[in-house]
Design an enzyme around this catalytic site. Sequence first.
Site, short mmCIF file in Angstrom:
data_model
loop_
_atom_site.label_atom_id
_atom_site.label_comp_id
_atom_site.label_asym_id
_atom_site.label_seq_id
_atom_site.Cartn_x
_atom_site.Cartn_y
_atom_site.Cartn_z
N ARG A 143 6.78 39.67 -27.68
CA ARG A 143 7.40 39.00 -28.82
C ARG A 143 8.62 39.80 -29.27
O ARG A 143 8.59 41.03 -29.34
CB ARG A 143 6.41 38.87 -29.99
CG ARG A 143 5.32 37.81 -29.76
CD ARG A 143 5.91 36.41 -29.80
NE ARG A 143 4.91 35.37 -29.63
CZ ARG A 143 4.60 34.80 -28.48
NH1 ARG A 143 5.22 35.21 -27.38
NH2 ARG A 143 3.70 33.85 -28.41
N GLU A 153 16.46 33.83 -31.04
CA GLU A 153 16.59 33.04 -29.81
C GLU A 153 17.20 31.68 -30.15
O GLU A 153 16.78 31.05 -31.13
CB GLU A 153 15.22 32.86 -29.16
CG GLU A 153 14.63 34.19 -28.71
CD GLU A 153 13.28 34.04 -28.02
OE1 GLU A 153 12.79 32.90 -27.85
OE2 GLU A 153 12.70 35.07 -27.64
N HIS A 157 13.28 33.86 -22.25
CA HIS A 157 11.93 33.55 -22.75
C HIS A 157 11.22 32.56 -21.82
O HIS A 157 10.76 31.50 -22.24
CB HIS A 157 11.99 32.98 -24.17
CG HIS A 157 10.69 33.13 -24.90
ND1 HIS A 157 10.60 33.17 -26.27
CD2 HIS A 157 9.41 33.24 -24.45
CE1 HIS A 157 9.32 33.30 -26.64
NE2 HIS A 157 8.59 33.32 -25.54
#
Length: 367
Positions: A278, A307, A326
Amino acid sequence: MPTPPTGPHGGPKGNEQTVNEPIPVLLAGDDFVLNRLLVEALHAQSGPSAWEVRELELPWPHVPFGKVAEVDEASGSEDAMIEALAGARVCLTQMAPLTERVLAACPELELFAVSRGGPVNANLAAATEHGVRVTFAPGRNAEATAEHTLALMLAAMRRVPQAQESMRAGRWDSGFYAYQATGLEIAGSTVGLVGGGAIGGRVARALLALGATVLVADPYADPAALPAGARLVSLPELLASSSVVSLHARLTEETAGLIGADELAAMPQGSVLVNCARGGLLDYGALADALAVGHLFAAALDVFDEEPLAADHPLRTAPNVVLSPHLAGASRATARRAATMVAAEAGRWLRGEPPLHCANPAVLKAS
């Protein structure tokens, strides 16, 4: 809410639907967890005659997920969900928004099965108030994320991106054999894993097989559950002893900002930092600084504090960084596993069994 199904296709007691009628179910898939996979998994669980299948296709991942009303990381709209859910009692999805407005407009809904590790796209308090079970799919991407962690780790340590860039530019650069330009090996290295859960445990087993010494920092880990050969230590000991540090902790109030400037400085000169967990675990500005001054040999990152990563983020130009957007969990096996897990929850609901992974267990007590 009444107890769920009492017969083969019965549904909750008191429902006007007859026991032989198929159950209306909405499959709100996307271009990763495909509706085709959800249909196959659902029919494998209960047979096609058990369900009246409806489909809604969400635009993710081609359109980024985001906030929809009060829920986060959702795809699609409340209006589309309300229209598609009309009369449905079960919904299988990955990204569809379950908001207060959707719940109020769809009183027949009883099960909302989310095929991801955390149902952040569902308003759990509102779902509980409306008597809707919300389930999730922990561990669906553990294998894929563990493999991606190793892929990024090896790419950073062996400078694979730099070699590829050189080749694509038309060069055959034997200078990569110069001692200062060569990479690092996992075999013989000490690798520290911050977090020893499902993903960390898989990474540990792979690293041990490659000949690494593996340390794990996790105050909640059961030492007996760690792979043989991995050693549980404190975070300060792990940081001081590891030439590679890989993050696998959950993001909580306790772990937010866990690795900052002081922790990076505590790592040995020339070490490597990997994060496929994370973004909130790590201070990315401090990481960029540690790379710029040469304290760290490399970093490999799949997740970020913001992001998508800003075009002018210093990590985009920092030396010896491997970046991916990601996608550690992006494997076909993950998509199939996710579909199977939510279909299994629908099967349990149909048989009147309790859910395996319920995100709002208070709703079960009210059943």
